[in-house]
Design a protein around this motif. Sequence first.
Motif, PDB file in Angstrom:
ATOM      1  N   ASP A 271      15.065  15.706 -22.900  1.00  0.00           N
ATOM      2  CA  ASP A 271      15.547  14.888 -24.015  1.00  0.00           C
ATOM      3  C   ASP A 271      14.422  14.177 -24.761  1.00  0.00           C
ATOM      4  O   ASP A 271      14.674  13.370 -25.653  1.00  0.00           O
ATOM      5  N   GLY A 272      13.173  14.455 -24.379  1.00  0.00           N
ATOM      6  CA  GLY A 272      12.029  13.880 -25.093  1.00  0.00           C
ATOM      7  C   GLY A 272      11.670  12.469 -24.669  1.00  0.00           C
ATOM      8  O   GLY A 272      11.003  11.751 -25.413  1.00  0.00           O
ATOM      9  N   LEU A 273      12.085  12.047 -23.485  1.00  0.00           N
ATOM     10  CA  LEU A 273      11.756  10.705 -22.989  1.00  0.00           C
ATOM     11  C   LEU A 273      10.740  10.803 -21.858  1.00  0.00           C
ATOM     12  O   LEU A 273      10.611  11.839 -21.208  1.00  0.00           O
ATOM     13  N   ASP A 274      10.034   9.715 -21.623  1.00  0.00           N
ATOM     14  CA  ASP A 274       9.039   9.653 -20.557  1.00  0.00           C
ATOM     15  C   ASP A 274       9.752   9.489 -19.211  1.00  0.00           C
ATOM     16  O   ASP A 274      10.380   8.463 -18.964  1.00  0.00           O
ATOM     17  N   PRO A 275       9.661  10.480 -18.315  1.00  0.00           N
ATOM     18  CA  PRO A 275      10.363  10.382 -17.040  1.00  0.00           C
ATOM     19  C   PRO A 275       9.798   9.316 -16.106  1.00  0.00           C
ATOM     20  O   PRO A 275      10.475   8.872 -15.182  1.00  0.00           O
ATOM     21  N   ASP A 276       8.564   8.867 -16.347  1.00  0.00           N
ATOM     22  CA  ASP A 276       7.960   7.835 -15.506  1.00  0.00           C
ATOM     23  C   ASP A 276       8.676   6.491 -15.649  1.00  0.00           C
ATOM     24  O   ASP A 276       8.487   5.596 -14.823  1.00  0.00           O
ATOM     25  N   ILE A 277       9.500   6.347 -16.670  1.00  0.00           N
ATOM     26  CA  ILE A 277      10.284   5.130 -16.871  1.00  0.00           C
ATOM     27  C   ILE A 277      11.153   4.872 -15.636  1.00  0.00           C
ATOM     28  O   ILE A 277      11.373   3.735 -15.243  1.00  0.00           O
ATOM     29  N   MET A 278      11.626   5.938 -15.002  1.00  0.00           N
ATOM     30  CA  MET A 278      12.520   5.782 -13.855  1.00  0.00           C
ATOM     31  C   MET A 278      11.803   5.233 -12.619  1.00  0.00           C
ATOM     32  O   MET A 278      12.454   4.811 -11.668  1.00  0.00           O
ATOM     33  N   ASP A 279      10.472   5.222 -12.648  1.00  0.00           N
ATOM     34  CA  ASP A 279       9.706   4.658 -11.541  1.00  0.00           C
ATOM     35  C   ASP A 279       9.542   3.148 -11.679  1.00  0.00           C
ATOM     36  O   ASP A 279       9.066   2.495 -10.754  1.00  0.00           O
ATOM     37  N   LEU A 280       9.922   2.595 -12.828  1.00  0.00           N
ATOM     38  CA  LEU A 280       9.811   1.164 -13.064  1.00  0.00           C
ATOM     39  C   LEU A 280      10.947   0.428 -12.357  1.00  0.00           C
ATOM     40  O   LEU A 280      11.908   1.030 -11.887  1.00  0.00           O
TER      41      LEU A 280
ATOM     42  N   ASP B  24      12.613  -9.783 -23.813  1.00  0.00           N
ATOM     43  CA  ASP B  24      12.051  -8.442 -23.836  1.00  0.00           C
ATOM     44  C   ASP B  24      13.100  -7.344 -23.905  1.00  0.00           C
ATOM     45  O   ASP B  24      12.769  -6.183 -23.937  1.00  0.00           O
ATOM     46  N   GLY B  25      14.359  -7.694 -23.852  1.00  0.00           N
ATOM     47  CA  GLY B  25      15.423  -6.707 -23.908  1.00  0.00           C
ATOM     48  C   GLY B  25      16.226  -6.671 -22.632  1.00  0.00           C
ATOM     49  O   GLY B  25      15.947  -7.398 -21.690  1.00  0.00           O
ATOM     50  N   PRO B  26      17.215  -5.791 -22.597  1.00  0.00           N
ATOM     51  CA  PRO B  26      18.076  -5.710 -21.409  1.00  0.00           C
ATOM     52  C   PRO B  26      17.348  -5.065 -20.233  1.00  0.00           C
ATOM     53  O   PRO B  26      16.364  -4.355 -20.428  1.00  0.00           O
ATOM     54  N   PRO B  27      17.846  -5.290 -19.022  1.00  0.00           N
ATOM     55  CA  PRO B  27      17.258  -4.598 -17.869  1.00  0.00           C
ATOM     56  C   PRO B  27      17.336  -3.089 -18.077  1.00  0.00           C
ATOM     57  O   PRO B  27      18.247  -2.595 -18.745  1.00  0.00           O
ATOM     58  N   LEU B  28      16.406  -2.370 -17.503  1.00  0.00           N
ATOM     59  CA  LEU B  28      16.334  -0.919 -17.672  1.00  0.00           C
ATOM     60  C   LEU B  28      17.672  -0.255 -17.366  1.00  0.00           C
ATOM     61  O   LEU B  28      18.136   0.595 -18.128  1.00  0.00           O
ATOM     62  N   LYS B  29      18.325  -0.665 -16.272  1.00  0.00           N
ATOM     63  CA  LYS B  29      19.586  -0.029 -15.884  1.00  0.00           C
ATOM     64  C   LYS B  29      20.710  -0.288 -16.883  1.00  0.00           C
ATOM     65  O   LYS B  29      21.691   0.438 -16.904  1.00  0.00           O
ATOM     66  N   ASP B  30      20.574  -1.325 -17.730  1.00  0.00           N
ATOM     67  CA  ASP B  30      21.597  -1.647 -18.722  1.00  0.00           C
ATOM     68  C   ASP B  30      21.211  -1.221 -20.136  1.00  0.00           C
ATOM     69  O   ASP B  30      21.988  -1.395 -21.073  1.00  0.00           O
ATOM     70  N   ASP B  31      20.004  -0.672 -20.294  1.00  0.00           N
ATOM     71  CA  ASP B  31      19.524  -0.240 -21.606  1.00  0.00           C
ATOM     72  C   ASP B  31      20.316   0.998 -22.051  1.00  0.00           C
ATOM     73  O   ASP B  31      20.401   1.989 -21.327  1.00  0.00           O
ATOM     74  N   GLU B  32      20.906   0.922 -23.236  1.00  0.00           N
ATOM     75  CA  GLU B  32      21.748   2.023 -23.741  1.00  0.00           C
ATOM     76  C   GLU B  32      20.996   3.360 -23.767  1.00  0.00           C
ATOM     77  O   GLU B  32      21.586   4.410 -23.539  1.00  0.00           O
ATOM     78  N   LYS B  33      19.709   3.290 -24.035  1.00  0.00           N
ATOM     79  CA  LYS B  33      18.896   4.500 -24.141  1.00  0.00           C
ATOM     80  C   LYS B  33      18.832   5.263 -22.812  1.00  0.00           C
ATOM     81  O   LYS B  33      18.681   6.487 -22.792  1.00  0.00           O
ATOM     82  N   TYR B  34      18.955   4.547 -21.684  1.00  0.00           N
ATOM     83  CA  TYR B  34      18.787   5.158 -20.366  1.00  0.00           C
ATOM     84  C   TYR B  34      20.064   5.183 -19.522  1.00  0.00           C
ATOM     85  O   TYR B  34      20.034   5.681 -18.401  1.00  0.00           O
ATOM     86  N   GLN B  35      21.182   4.686 -20.051  1.00  0.00           N
ATOM     87  CA  GLN B  35      22.423   4.633 -19.266  1.00  0.00           C
ATOM     88  C   GLN B  35      22.857   6.013 -18.780  1.00  0.00           C
ATOM     89  O   GLN B  35      23.350   6.165 -17.659  1.00  0.00           O
ATOM     90  N   LYS B  36      22.658   7.014 -19.608  1.00  0.00           N
ATOM     91  CA  LYS B  36      23.025   8.381 -19.246  1.00  0.00           C
ATOM     92  C   LYS B  36      22.341   8.802 -17.939  1.00  0.00           C
ATOM     93  O   LYS B  36      22.960   9.420 -17.068  1.00  0.00           O
ATOM     94  N   TYR B  37      21.095   8.425 -17.778  1.00  0.00           N
ATOM     95  CA  TYR B  37      20.311   8.848 -16.624  1.00  0.00           C
ATOM     96  C   TYR B  37      20.689   8.066 -15.368  1.00  0.00           C
ATOM     97  O   TYR B  37      20.678   8.605 -14.266  1.00  0.00           O
TER      98      TYR B  37
END
Length: 127
Positions: free
Chosen positions: A108-117, A75-88
């Motif tokens: 930045d046009g991203l869904d902030p609820d992602i950080m609750d995952l 399914d892809g890399p863990p959220l904390k290692d995903d390049e798209k979210y590393q900045k956050y």
Amino acid sequence: KSVASQMKGDDDAEDGPPLKDDEKYQKYFKMLKMGLPMGAVKNAMTRDGLDPDIMDLDHDKSVASQMKGDDDAEDGPPLKDDEKYQKYFKMLKMGLPMGAVKNAMTRDGLDPDIMDLDHDKSVASQM
């Protein structure tokens, strides 16, 4: 985790040290040893960005050996290692509050609820 899931495979020597000897978690076992209640230890783990449910696992087995059934590699890399979210995650690591990080994601046009995952699982496996 159930007892059965913790009993899987007893030959896990190459999976790492037992949970109680793992450098990442020694601080929390010391807190328990000093007499702090499990709830306080789990709160400290959450504060430090770790999964508090780890303390419910068998302390004499490695974390890796007990988490084998949770593989989401397809399914892809863990959220904390995903390049798209590393900045956050870097913002969080630098001490910014979660609200500020979520505002930056919205900007930045991203869904902030992602950080609750769960940060240790891929985004695809949680959606």
